[in-house]
Write an enzyme that holds these catalytic residues in place. Structure first.
Site, mmCIF file in Angstrom:
data_model
loop_
_atom_site.group_PDB
_atom_site.id
_atom_site.type_symbol
_atom_site.label_atom_id
_atom_site.label_comp_id
_atom_site.label_asym_id
_atom_site.label_seq_id
_atom_site.Cartn_x
_atom_site.Cartn_y
_atom_site.Cartn_z
ATOM 1 N N SER A 1 -0.844 6.226 13.731
ATOM 2 C CA SER A 1 -1.306 6.500 15.095
ATOM 3 C C SER A 1 -0.325 7.419 15.793
ATOM 4 C CB SER A 1 -1.403 5.196 15.894
ATOM 5 O OG SER A 1 -0.110 4.745 16.278
ATOM 6 N N ASP A 2 -0.838 8.235 16.718
ATOM 7 C CA ASP A 2 0.085 8.906 17.620
ATOM 8 C C ASP A 2 0.791 7.813 18.427
ATOM 9 O OD1 ASP A 2 1.477 10.885 18.935
ATOM 10 O OD2 ASP A 2 -0.291 12.094 19.353
ATOM 11 N N CYS A 3 1.948 8.148 18.967
ATOM 12 C CA CYS A 3 2.829 7.107 19.507
ATOM 13 C C CYS A 3 2.303 6.529 20.814
ATOM 14 C CB CYS A 3 4.235 7.655 19.662
ATOM 15 S SG CYS A 3 4.920 8.161 18.067
ATOM 16 N N ALA B 1 -0.815 5.263 20.895
ATOM 17 C CA ALA B 1 -2.276 5.436 20.897
ATOM 18 C C ALA B 1 -3.018 4.108 20.772
ATOM 19 C CB ALA B 1 -2.704 6.377 19.775
#
Length: 730
Positions: free
Chosen positions: A268-270, A272
């Protein structure tokens, strides 16, 4: 006696067995065993809490299993970033402006060498901190669809073909070519349909048609998965067509896993996963968010939400078997990197610290900068002599390190600013003065102006204008941006334009404008005022020397724009509109300021008649397209030859032009070379409204030249492209 002997023998056998059990290596640490057997063996030994602890970016050590501490978060967009000293290469958009796949491969190979070396020396010291690992969240292959996006500088531009080719090369260089181990693990981000607004990314729904998805937003991701075997994919913050990207069935299951057969891990993007319930509000809490993300195929949480997986298992929202499946993918990545193996078994463990910031890598950084710089205008002022009586260097970015490095940067003890580069190139008898002259984005408070007189009393003025990472970039990074890193004002700061106007007024001496930045901006007044305009991007540690080499004629400029410069934002749709209609050179009908693929040299190139291997191409058959390129000027120079395809009559929703090939050549003055492209059936295919790829029929037009066939290419000095037509027949 017999009975006593038997008991003794059994006792000896039991003791030996116990000793063997204590000294034999567990399967997961045995490099002779199959990787899948090792993964499954380790999973069986772990508690649920231990498993969950390994599914967030910061992994704590598990001493009883000899699992070391590890942090998955590492960056290498244009050099190893946020770590120790490393080579700082030009920003990604500059690398793309080289239109050079082989160069991209060399750059990422150098970066991964330095990354491995930093890792090797770090663990030798017992340091296992963030930004010193082997899993790099690079490259960013989102499409730079709108110049307002502050993170467009991280991308390879607006074209899916160029992005795919540079991206594939970059991943291959990062991951290496060893049959057993990855040098580092690359990551394709941000999947998918992600390019602003930065301020809304935690709650925004990017709506894209299936045609735009398949034609523009997904091709680069597909190429990195199916051609480069990228190890990781990062899902984006936003929603795409209503579903959160990190919980998106279509993107993560239907396309990534089922269609493209992706075997690596999804991260995941941080933050997200937290956005599931705080921003998008698709679930109620962290427990539901963690369960949803894992069920959709996200193995690694950059954040802390996966700590809730223990509770999610208790509530029967997810099973421990599903957790095992997700973790297994992460363990495979670690084993591919050799994290559980002795250093002697891994060839990359032998890479030493002497590659870090080496002279060879510095020279490579300069080569990229030289090939990335785009000459936008030249009325004959360039190249300058290096032995003039006096030079004046000015502008807010002339001595500024931020205008060299862009975002996601590393540190280096020998950053060469533009002022320093120019100073190192002039003759000893020449004089050079330097003053900043004006502030970056606001008017001077002190009204005293010495700069105007200096410009009038010198043989040549070099003014370094533009923007830097304080004004454009990611949310939280661009501390001078009122719009979270985006550039909602397309204009170059007005105080800079006024500064240039004052210097040029009643001044017949040449004024050279060097522009820094990572995105299109309104340069119309700069273009009209300056005698020559160079776009330097964020050119890295050797940027000053590279710009000076071009200004003084040691090298002819050869960079090409990987993104269209519109005249104003009024030519574009709304920033929040993700439809490609009216965007980029492929769909824009308005006349741009600078076309995609545009860039001048110190020479003139001529394109001969276009020849095709056949005028009637059988459906599904490849063909060749060739032309002769001649350097008609007096200067040896590189030229980037570009192949575009158009489908006249195919419909108003089809791309006007599509890049399908490019190559960089060097020609001496007066020399010629035959340049040939192979065109495969997939290069001529079209995508219908349902996202289905169709073989084309009817007329196809080819363009081969030094720029896209957009309006203004010829007006700005690019030779007219060679044009040819063929018919696709049954």
């Amino acid at each position: 006696m017999k009975r006593r002997f038997c008991i003794t023998a059994i006792g000896i056998f039991t003791a030996v067995s116990m000793l063997q059990a204590q000294t034999s290596k567990p399967v997961y640490l045995d490099i002779t065993k199959a990787r899948e057997a090792r993964v499954q063996d380790l999973l069986k030994r772990m508690t649920l809490a231990e498993k969950v602890s390994q599914m967030m970016n910061s992994n704590s050590a598990i001493p009883r299993l000899q699992i070391p501490e590890y942090n998955w978060w590492n960056e290498s967009l244009h050099g190893v970033a946020r770590s120790g000293v490393a080579t700082v290469f030009p920003q990604a958009i500059g690398l793309s402006a080289t239109f050079d796949e082989k160069l991209a491969l060399k750059v990422s190979t150098a970066i991964s060498d330095e990354a491995r070396a930093i890792y090797n020396v770090s663990i030798a010291k017992g340091y296992r901190q963030k930004y010193a690992g082997l899993t790099f969240w690079t490259p960013n292959i989102n499409i730079f669809r709108d110049p307002r996006w502050g993170r467009g500088q991280e991308t390879y531009g607006e074209d899916p073909f160029l992005t795919s080719r540079i991206g594939v090369a970059f991943v291959k260089g990062l991951q290496g070519n060893d049959p057993n181990y990855l040098k580092v693990a690359a990551c394709a981000k941000h999947y998918a349909v992600h390019s602003g607004p930065e301020r809304l990314r935690h709650e925004f729904d990017a709506k894209a048609s299936m045609k735009d998805m398949r034609e523009t937003y997904l091709p680069a991701f597909k190429a990195l998965v199916t051609e480069a075997n990228v190890e990781a994919v990062m899902c984006a913050y936003n929603r795409t067509n209503r579903e959160v990207c990190c919980g998106n069935t279509f993107l993560l299951q239907d396309v990534l896993r089922d269609e493209w057969k992706f075997k690596g891990h999804v991260v995941s993007d941080c933050g997200a996963i937290e956005d599931f319930y705080k921003g998008h509000k698709v679930v109620a809490n962290s427990v539901e968010a963690a369960a949803l993300a894992v069920k959709r195929g996200v193995s690694l949480d950059c954040g802390g939400e996966y700590a809730s997986l223990i509770e999610a298992v208790k509530q029967n929202l997810i099973t421990e078997k599903e957790v095992d499946s997700a973790l297994a993918i992460l363990l495979r990545t670690k084993m591919k990197l050799g994290i559980f193996d002795p250093a002697s078994s891994n060839p990359y463990s032998k890479i030493s610290a002497n590659v870090i910031n080496s002279a060879e890598h510095r020279a490579l950084s300069k080569e990229v900068a030289l090939k990335s710089i785009v000459l936008l205008k030249n009325n004959g002022a360039l190249p300058l002599r290096s032995d003039l009586k006096k030079y004046f260097v000015t502008g807010p970015n002339a001595a500024d390190v931020m205008s060299l490095i862009g975002n996601y940067y590393g540190v280096n003890p020998q950053m060469v600013t533009y002022m320093e580069g120019i100073a190192s190139h002039i003759s000893p008898e020449s004089q050079m003065q330097y003053r900043p002259g004006c502030l970056l984005d606001r008017h001077n408070i002190n009204p005293i102006d010495w700069t105007t007189d200096e410009a009038r009393n010198t043989e040549a003025t070099i003014v370094v204008l533009g923007i830097n990472g304080l004004m454009e970039g990611e949310e939280g990074e661009s501390i001078a941006s009122p719009s979270f890193g985006d550039r909602l004002d397309y204009n170059i700061p007005q105080n800079q334009v006024e500064f240039l106007r004052k210097m040029k007024k009643d001044n017949p001496k040449p004024v050279i404008a060097v522009i820094t930045g990572g995105s299109p901006m309104n340069l119309s007044e700069i273009h009209d005022l300056a005698d020559a305009v160079l776009l330097a991007w964020y050119p890295g540690e050797e940027g000053g020397n590279a710009v000076a080499d071009i200004i003084f004629g040691k090298v002819s400029p050869s960079g090409k724009l990987p993104v269209t410069f519109p005249k104003s934002l009024q030519q574009l749709p709304s920033y929040e509109d993700y439809s490609m209609k009216g965007r980029t050179y492929r769909y824009m009908t308005e006349e741009p300021m600078y076309p995609f693929g545009y860039g001048l040299t110190y020479s003139k190139f001529d394109y001969g008649t276009l020849k095709t291997s056949t005028q009637n191409v059988k459906k599904g058959q490849p063909m060749t397209v060739e032309t002769t390129v001649t350097n008609k000027g007096k200067t040896a120079s590189d030229e980037v030859i570009q192949l575009y395809v158009s489908h006249p009559g195919a419909g108003e929703n089809e791309p006007l032009y599509s890049l399908k090939g490019f190559t960089r050549i060097n020609l001496a003055a007066g020399a010629s070379k035959v340049v040939k492209f192979t065109v495969t059936p997939d290069m001529l295919s079209l995508v219908n409204d349902n996202g289905e790829t169709l073989e084309t029929t009817g007329k196809v037009t080819f363009y081969v030249g030094g720029s896209s066939p957009m309006q203004r290419s010829e007006t700005l000095g690019i030779a007219k492209p060679a044009v040819g037509n063929v018919a696709i027949v049954e």
